[in-house]
Design a protein around this motif. Structure first.
Motif, PDB file in Angstrom:
ATOM      1  N   LEU A   8      47.182  28.650  28.268  1.00  0.00           N
ATOM      2  CA  LEU A   8      47.125  28.983  26.593  1.00  0.00           C
ATOM      3  C   LEU A   8      48.449  29.314  25.854  1.00  0.00           C
ATOM      4  N   ALA A   9      48.409  30.287  26.437  1.00  0.00           N
ATOM      5  CA  ALA A   9      49.510  31.358  26.153  1.00  0.00           C
ATOM      6  C   ALA A   9      50.946  30.675  26.570  1.00  0.00           C
ATOM      7  N   ASN A  10      50.768  30.098  27.556  1.00  0.00           N
ATOM      8  CA  ASN A  10      52.127  29.061  27.679  1.00  0.00           C
ATOM      9  C   ASN A  10      52.976  27.758  27.005  1.00  0.00           C
ATOM     10  N   ALA A  11      51.212  26.932  26.421  1.00  0.00           N
ATOM     11  CA  ALA A  11      51.772  26.356  25.059  1.00  0.00           C
ATOM     12  C   ALA A  11      52.026  26.488  24.562  1.00  0.00           C
ATOM     13  N   LEU A  12      51.060  27.680  23.665  1.00  0.00           N
ATOM     14  CA  LEU A  12      51.596  27.763  22.693  1.00  0.00           C
ATOM     15  C   LEU A  12      53.776  28.613  22.509  1.00  0.00           C
ATOM     16  N   ARG A  13      53.753  29.332  24.331  1.00  0.00           N
ATOM     17  CA  ARG A  13      55.308  29.171  24.167  1.00  0.00           C
ATOM     18  C   ARG A  13      56.196  28.349  23.535  1.00  0.00           C
ATOM     19  N   ARG A  14      56.120  27.206  24.229  1.00  0.00           N
ATOM     20  CA  ARG A  14      56.605  26.212  24.205  1.00  0.00           C
ATOM     21  C   ARG A  14      56.408  25.375  23.075  1.00  0.00           C
ATOM     22  N   ALA A  15      55.424  25.609  22.579  1.00  0.00           N
ATOM     23  CA  ALA A  15      55.234  24.816  20.804  1.00  0.00           C
ATOM     24  C   ALA A  15      55.811  25.786  19.862  1.00  0.00           C
ATOM     25  N   ALA A  16      56.313  26.629  20.125  1.00  0.00           N
ATOM     26  CA  ALA A  16      57.166  28.269  18.765  1.00  0.00           C
ATOM     27  C   ALA A  16      58.639  27.627  19.275  1.00  0.00           C
ATOM     28  N   GLU A  17      58.678  27.126  20.971  1.00  0.00           N
ATOM     29  CA  GLU A  17      60.145  27.635  21.400  1.00  0.00           C
ATOM     30  C   GLU A  17      60.741  25.167  20.003  1.00  0.00           C
ATOM     31  N   ALA A  18      59.913  24.763  20.429  1.00  0.00           N
ATOM     32  CA  ALA A  18      60.375  23.779  19.420  1.00  0.00           C
ATOM     33  C   ALA A  18      60.457  23.907  18.386  1.00  0.00           C
ATOM     34  N   HIS A  19      58.619  24.358  17.885  1.00  0.00           N
ATOM     35  CA  HIS A  19      59.083  24.648  15.902  1.00  0.00           C
ATOM     36  C   HIS A  19      60.081  25.257  15.911  1.00  0.00           C
ATOM     37  N   GLY A  20      60.571  26.605  16.604  1.00  0.00           N
ATOM     38  CA  GLY A  20      62.107  27.040  16.258  1.00  0.00           C
ATOM     39  C   GLY A  20      63.173  26.304  16.112  1.00  0.00           C
ATOM     40  N   GLU A  21      62.747  24.884  16.925  1.00  0.00           N
ATOM     41  CA  GLU A  21      64.069  23.728  16.810  1.00  0.00           C
ATOM     42  C   GLU A  21      63.524  23.076  15.265  1.00  0.00           C
ATOM     43  N   HIS A  22      62.875  22.675  15.712  1.00  0.00           N
ATOM     44  CA  HIS A  22      61.982  21.931  14.032  1.00  0.00           C
ATOM     45  C   HIS A  22      62.398  23.086  13.074  1.00  0.00           C
ATOM     46  N   GLU A  23      62.695  24.086  12.658  1.00  0.00           N
ATOM     47  CA  GLU A  23      63.012  24.535  11.485  1.00  0.00           C
ATOM     48  C   GLU A  23      64.661  25.030  11.104  1.00  0.00           C
ATOM     49  N   LYS A  24      65.470  25.182  11.789  1.00  0.00           N
ATOM     50  CA  LYS A  24      66.420  24.598  12.265  1.00  0.00           C
ATOM     51  C   LYS A  24      67.362  23.815  11.895  1.00  0.00           C
ATOM     52  N   ARG A  25      66.249  22.086  12.602  1.00  0.00           N
ATOM     53  CA  ARG A  25      66.681  21.009  11.754  1.00  0.00           C
ATOM     54  C   ARG A  25      66.681  20.819   9.796  1.00  0.00           C
ATOM     55  N   THR A  26      65.528  21.636   9.345  1.00  0.00           N
ATOM     56  CA  THR A  26      65.212  20.991   8.694  1.00  0.00           C
ATOM     57  C   THR A  26      65.441  22.825   7.212  1.00  0.00           C
ATOM     58  N   GLY A  27      67.344  23.508   7.967  1.00  0.00           N
ATOM     59  CA  GLY A  27      67.962  23.879   6.868  1.00  0.00           C
ATOM     60  C   GLY A  27      67.131  25.765   7.768  1.00  0.00           C
ATOM     61  N   GLY A  28      66.931  26.086   8.269  1.00  0.00           N
ATOM     62  CA  GLY A  28      65.946  27.293   9.232  1.00  0.00           C
ATOM     63  C   GLY A  28      65.720  28.202   8.057  1.00  0.00           C
ATOM     64  N   LYS A  29      65.043  27.381   6.699  1.00  0.00           N
ATOM     65  CA  LYS A  29      64.152  27.880   5.974  1.00  0.00           C
ATOM     66  C   LYS A  29      62.375  27.976   6.957  1.00  0.00           C
ATOM     67  N   HIS A  30      61.398  28.928   6.210  1.00  0.00           N
ATOM     68  CA  HIS A  30      60.669  29.327   7.321  1.00  0.00           C
ATOM     69  C   HIS A  30      59.278  28.658   6.743  1.00  0.00           C
ATOM     70  N   ASP A  31      58.933  27.893   7.698  1.00  0.00           N
ATOM     71  CA  ASP A  31      57.935  26.566   7.757  1.00  0.00           C
ATOM     72  C   ASP A  31      56.455  27.228   7.075  1.00  0.00           C
ATOM     73  N   GLU A  32      55.541  27.752   6.097  1.00  0.00           N
ATOM     74  CA  GLU A  32      54.332  27.574   5.970  1.00  0.00           C
ATOM     75  C   GLU A  32      53.387  26.694   6.979  1.00  0.00           C
ATOM     76  N   ALA A  33      53.384  25.735   6.256  1.00  0.00           N
ATOM     77  CA  ALA A  33      52.774  24.703   7.527  1.00  0.00           C
ATOM     78  C   ALA A  33      52.975  24.742   9.495  1.00  0.00           C
ATOM     79  N   TRP A  34      53.147  25.895   9.604  1.00  0.00           N
ATOM     80  CA  TRP A  34      53.594  26.071  11.396  1.00  0.00           C
ATOM     81  C   TRP A  34      52.042  25.706  11.942  1.00  0.00           C
ATOM     82  N   PRO A  35      50.402  26.265  11.369  1.00  0.00           N
ATOM     83  CA  PRO A  35      50.015  26.096  12.618  1.00  0.00           C
ATOM     84  C   PRO A  35      49.633  25.117  12.493  1.00  0.00           C
ATOM     85  N   ASP A  36      49.919  23.657  11.553  1.00  0.00           N
ATOM     86  CA  ASP A  36      49.599  22.431  11.679  1.00  0.00           C
ATOM     87  C   ASP A  36      50.666  21.844  12.453  1.00  0.00           C
TER      88      ASP A  36
END
Length: 220
Positions: free
Chosen positions: A175-203
């Protein structure tokens, strides 16, 4: 003599019935030796039951596995050591290899197959090291029990489409490894959306992790 009445209810299609693999029976020559070996790997001892005429059933379960393993006396006519190609799925082949070797188990080197599809029989076409691109399903390591029953670790990091119905994890580490992969991918997602913190990150995490395990298109 009783004649069985025909069932007049409509037949249920086979693909409508859940069929979960519950137990694999392996043939051994020395039950106590096999029990010591498998419990020494940290496998859970579920049962050790004896009956008349030397009948005995031992059931063990690998950690995180929904399927158990049974061996004993008078439970199979197969030749001891004849079970081959038994697969144990792991998320990190090198970590699993090191862990089992630390238990004193004689392991093969980590390998991948020359054909890149699945491993061949025995040691045919083995190439040293994990799959070059670390492709899911592509890296292996093998070992045997005292009778010669053959086991393989297979590294699976992303499931084939339809292979799982929901995101499930066999351990906290998975589970921890899966969360790390999701976190890394989400970081790239936030970069693509202007670097703004995504409040809906759990979804977003939930969608990513479920899609990763089912083999669906990952969110971006």
């Amino acid at each position: 003599m009783t004649i069985q009445e025909h069932n007049t209810q409509p037949a249920t299609a086979a693909n409508d019935i859940d069929m979960k693999l519950e137990v694999v029976v392996i043939p051994v020559s020395d039950v106590d030796r096999a029990k010591s070996f498998y419990t020494g790997l940290g496998w859970r001892l579920d049962a050790d039951v004896s009956g008349a005429d030397g009948f005995r059933v031992v059931q063990v379960t690998p950690r995180g596995s929904p399927c158990s393993v049974i061996f004993g006396s008078n439970v199979t006519a197969a030749v001891p050591g004849s079970a081959q190609g038994l697969h144990l799925i792991v998320s990190d082949i090198e970590m699993a290899h090191a862990a089992l070797a630390a238990h004193g188990v004689e392991m093969s080197d980590v390998f991948h197959d020359a054909g890149g599809v699945f491993h061949h029989k025995g040691t045919d076409q083995r190439l040293h090291g994990p799959h070059p691109s670390r492709a899911s399903y592509g890296s292996f390591a093998s070992f045997t029990d005292p009778d010669g029953n053959g086991w393989l670790f297979q590294e699976v990091t992303t499931r084939l489409p339809g292979r799982v119905e929901a995101a499930t994890f066999s351990s906290a580490a998975d589970l921890a490894n899966a969360l790390r992969r999701a976190a890394e991918a989400h970081g790239e997602h936030e970069k693509r959306t202007g670097g703004k913190h995504d409040e809906a990150w759990p979804d977003w995490y939930a969608e990513y992790m479920v899609s990763e395990q089912s083999g669906s298109t990952l969110p971006t």
